[in-house]
Design a protein around this motif. Structure first.
Motif, PDB file in Angstrom:
ATOM      1  N   GLY A 124       0.908  -1.161   0.176  1.00 55.58           N
ATOM      2  CA  GLY A 124      -0.026  -0.083  -0.071  1.00 55.58           C
ATOM      3  C   GLY A 124       0.675   1.114  -0.091  1.00 55.58           C
ATOM      4  O   GLY A 124       2.238   1.146  -0.263  1.00 55.58           O
ATOM      5  N   GLU A 125       0.173   2.342   0.380  1.00 55.57           N
ATOM      6  CA  GLU A 125       0.863   3.617   0.287  1.00 55.57           C
ATOM      7  C   GLU A 125       1.098   4.347   1.684  1.00 55.57           C
ATOM      8  O   GLU A 125       1.887   5.064   1.849  1.00 55.57           O
ATOM      9  CB  GLU A 125       0.318   4.561  -0.718  1.00 55.57           C
ATOM     10  N   VAL A 126      -0.135   4.263   2.308  1.00 52.47           N
ATOM     11  CA  VAL A 126      -0.345   4.939   3.580  1.00 52.47           C
ATOM     12  C   VAL A 126      -0.555   3.796   4.846  1.00 52.47           C
ATOM     13  O   VAL A 126      -1.273   3.093   4.780  1.00 52.47           O
ATOM     14  CB  VAL A 126      -1.597   5.777   3.608  1.00 52.47           C
ATOM     15  N   PHE A 127       0.457   4.181   5.863  1.00 53.14           N
ATOM     16  CA  PHE A 127       0.703   3.421   6.830  1.00 53.14           C
ATOM     17  C   PHE A 127       0.164   4.127   8.338  1.00 53.14           C
ATOM     18  O   PHE A 127       0.676   5.120   8.267  1.00 53.14           O
ATOM     19  CB  PHE A 127       2.153   2.846   7.127  1.00 53.14           C
ATOM     20  N   GLY A 128      -0.948   3.792   8.806  1.00 58.06           N
ATOM     21  CA  GLY A 128      -1.556   4.259  10.133  1.00 58.06           C
ATOM     22  C   GLY A 128      -0.969   3.513  11.383  1.00 58.06           C
ATOM     23  O   GLY A 128      -0.672   2.414  11.517  1.00 58.06           O
ATOM     24  N   VAL A 129      -0.715   4.341  12.349  1.00 57.30           N
ATOM     25  CA  VAL A 129      -0.182   3.730  13.617  1.00 57.30           C
ATOM     26  C   VAL A 129      -0.882   4.421  14.507  1.00 57.30           C
ATOM     27  O   VAL A 129      -1.058   5.608  14.994  1.00 57.30           O
ATOM     28  CB  VAL A 129       1.313   4.299  13.847  1.00 57.30           C
ATOM     29  N   HIS A 130      -1.675   3.478  15.529  1.00 55.50           N
ATOM     30  CA  HIS A 130      -2.054   3.779  16.844  1.00 55.50           C
ATOM     31  C   HIS A 130      -1.123   3.643  17.828  1.00 55.50           C
ATOM     32  O   HIS A 130      -0.803   2.317  18.255  1.00 55.50           O
ATOM     33  CB  HIS A 130      -3.214   2.974  16.957  1.00 55.50           C
TER      34      HIS A 130
ATOM     35  N   ALA B 219       0.900   7.943   9.063  1.00 55.52           N
ATOM     36  CA  ALA B 219      -0.037   8.775   9.998  1.00 55.52           C
ATOM     37  C   ALA B 219      -0.026   8.228  11.419  1.00 55.52           C
ATOM     38  O   ALA B 219      -0.457   7.176  11.352  1.00 55.52           O
ATOM     39  CB  ALA B 219      -1.508   8.941   9.350  1.00 55.52           C
ATOM     40  N   VAL B 220       0.338   8.933  12.253  1.00 56.90           N
ATOM     41  CA  VAL B 220       0.566   8.551  13.880  1.00 56.90           C
ATOM     42  C   VAL B 220      -0.465   9.105  14.490  1.00 56.90           C
ATOM     43  O   VAL B 220      -0.678  10.391  14.551  1.00 56.90           O
ATOM     44  CB  VAL B 220       1.978   8.862  14.424  1.00 56.90           C
TER      45      VAL B 220
ATOM     46  N   LEU C 165      -1.636  13.021  14.237  1.00 58.24           N
ATOM     47  CA  LEU C 165      -2.939  13.130  14.127  1.00 58.24           C
ATOM     48  C   LEU C 165      -3.478  12.597  15.670  1.00 58.24           C
ATOM     49  O   LEU C 165      -4.116  11.599  15.681  1.00 58.24           O
ATOM     50  CB  LEU C 165      -3.736  12.446  13.137  1.00 58.24           C
ATOM     51  N   PRO C 166      -3.445  13.795  16.718  1.00 57.35           N
ATOM     52  CA  PRO C 166      -4.206  13.181  17.791  1.00 57.35           C
ATOM     53  C   PRO C 166      -5.632  13.690  17.638  1.00 57.35           C
ATOM     54  O   PRO C 166      -6.083  14.370  17.107  1.00 57.35           O
ATOM     55  CB  PRO C 166      -3.512  14.385  18.762  1.00 57.35           C
ATOM     56  N   THR C 167      -6.405  12.527  18.234  1.00 54.23           N
ATOM     57  CA  THR C 167      -7.851  12.475  18.279  1.00 54.23           C
ATOM     58  C   THR C 167      -8.289  11.954  19.540  1.00 54.23           C
ATOM     59  O   THR C 167      -7.646  11.373  20.107  1.00 54.23           O
ATOM     60  CB  THR C 167      -8.221  11.534  16.909  1.00 54.23           C
TER      61      THR C 167
END
Length: 468
Positions: A158-164, A187-188, A218-220
């Motif tokens: 893929g292209e975008v890796f998300g991290v929680h 995106a972290v 990206l704090p949420t």
């Protein structure tokens, strides 16, 4: 985008550290903010929280961006590692950052400092470490001359890796930069428990050469958190059993759950291995998934529990900023809840240490989490699967007739045994992810060996390229 405005500088209202979102348009100070307090309840930082629309626009920008050329991204990672560990970043010097993390998270300052060094090395060597997963017989670039006539090429899934991200230990941020090394945009979502480390790391990466559309913070709040996972191609998520249940069957999510690491003594005198046992339980304050949470022995579990209690009980209670501190601390109310949870679940076991409680107030606010040693009467007791964020161990009897069943579901198993047939079964068991045979602590790691599989195994795949 969220209502707010980009804003430079490390300090917000009332002198608090401003932990802004780091989006594709630069730092972003939103109107919705969360106050981060230290162990004593004093406000230390202010975390900007972004809404769903901001998340989707940010990840859209990542997806539209082209990765840096390989050589440039590896050089930028190395520069970021040096900056993270040695230079002021976001207005905070290294020592100020480490002390703030220590007071917010309750981690001993020595552990935080070690994590700083570990993160530096991980960034400097991110390309080499990522390539450890490269399959034999494949190449990393289709331009390689080997593709003339046909060769497998290692490519991104893929292209975008998300991290929680997790907040229990700053060292967890040493892993995901490998995705940048492989060309992913990342995106972290920082943990609200300890957001300073990912903020510092993303800031260093940007200062070192990664554009704002290559890596974002990206704090949420919890209601928006899943939007990052849904929008990314692949994701890394940390958490407990609830997280495993939620994401465990999703092939696009790599779950880093509880470790439940164990030690087995089979045909070995535990007196000869006490240092390894104690270190495996208490290293880094017992906060890591590789700390031993259960010890099974075929010889005198009661005597072993007594000695472990004596050794671990000698650890002093100190505030985490003390250079001699070993034990983690938590705010007093959180520590009390953890204590109640432990004592409720220890019912029916034999306490050797911690049976009267594990909290001990320390100067400056909060309470140290003191070690606990409990003995259970069977190797498959449910308590041996309880993992807590401080030195807590369950000692159990074991015999060859019990087999490998009580040892399953372990991130690390140290097997102190000369029984090679037993080791064969342990290595073959798919639920035991690492097996250390002999006198090796459960926290042993080396960058070229997988901790829970290579990250590259998840991020990459091979495809055949034929040219000529």
């Amino acid at each position: 985008m969220a209502t707010g405005s980009p804003r430079p500088g490390p300090r917000g209202e009332a002198g608090l550290i401003a932990v802004d979102a780091l989006g594709p348009g630069g730092p972003y100070h939103s109107r919705t903010r969360l106050t981060i307090t230290d162990l004593g309840g004093t406000a230390v930082a202010e975390l900007s929280l972004v809404p769903s629309l901001y998340v989707h626009r940010a990840i859209g920008a990542l997806r539209a961006a082209e990765p840096l050329p390989a050589a440039e991204r590896l050089a930028a990672l190395a520069r970021a590692g040096e900056m993270f560990a040695t230079e002021p970043v976001g207005g905070l010097a290294v020592d100020d950052y480490e002390r703030a993390v220590c007071r917010i998270s309750g981690m001993p300052i020595s552990v935080v400092r070690h994590a700083t060094r570990t993160t530096r090395r991980a960034l400097v060597d991110a390309g080499r470490d990522a390539r450890q997963a490269l399959p034999t017989g494949s190449v990393a670039d289709w331009h390689d001359p080997a593709t003339v006539g046909g060769r497998a090429v290692w490519t991104r899934r893929g292209e975008v890796f998300g991290v929680h991200a997790a907040g229990n230990h700053p060292g967890v941020h040493a892993l995901w930069p490998q995705a940048l090394a492989l060309g992913y945009r990342v995106a972290v979502r920082p943990s609200r428990r300890e957001p300073l480390t990912p903020f510092r790391l993303v800031s260093a990466l940007r200062a070192a050469g990664f554009a704002d559309d290559q890596v974002v913070l990206l704090p949420t709040d919890h209601t928006v958190a899943d939007e990052i996972i849904k929008a990314a191609d692949l994701s890394l998520v940390y958490g407990g059993d609830d997280v495993v249940r939620k994401y465990g069957d999703d092939p696009t999510v790599l779950v880093q759950g509880p470790g439940r690491s164990k030690i087995l003594l089979a045909g070995e005198d535990w007196h000869h291995h006490l240092d390894t046992l104690v270190d495996s339980i208490g290293d880094e304050g017992g906060t890591a998934c590789v700390n031993a949470t259960a010890v099974l022995t075929d010889t005198d579990p009661t005597g072993l529990a007594d000695v472990l209690a004596e050794r671990l009980g000698a650890i002093p209670s100190l505030p985490p900023e003390d250079d001699r501190a070993v034990l983690p601390c938590q705010p007093s109310d959180q520590a009390a809840r953890l204590e109640r949870y432990l004592l409720d679940h220890a019912a029916g076991t034999t306490p050797h240490l911690g049976g009267d409680g594990i909290t001990d107030p320390v100067p400056g606010g909060g309470a140290a989490l003191r070690p606990a040693v409990f003995e259970v009467d069977r190797p498959d007791a449910t308590q041996t699967g309880i993992e807590l964020g401080f030195p807590c161990v369950w000692v159990a009897p074991w015999s060859p007739a019990d087999g490998t069943g009580p040892l399953r579901d372990s991130l690390v198993l140290t097997a102190l045994t000369h029984d090679e047939a037993l080791v064969d079964r342990l290595v073959d068991d798919p639920t035991i992810r690492n097996v250390y045979v002999g006198d090796h602590p459960t926290y042993w790691m080396r960058s070229d060996t997988p901790h829970d599989g290579y990250l590259g195994e998840f991020l990459m795949r091979t495809k055949t390229v034929l040219r000529g």
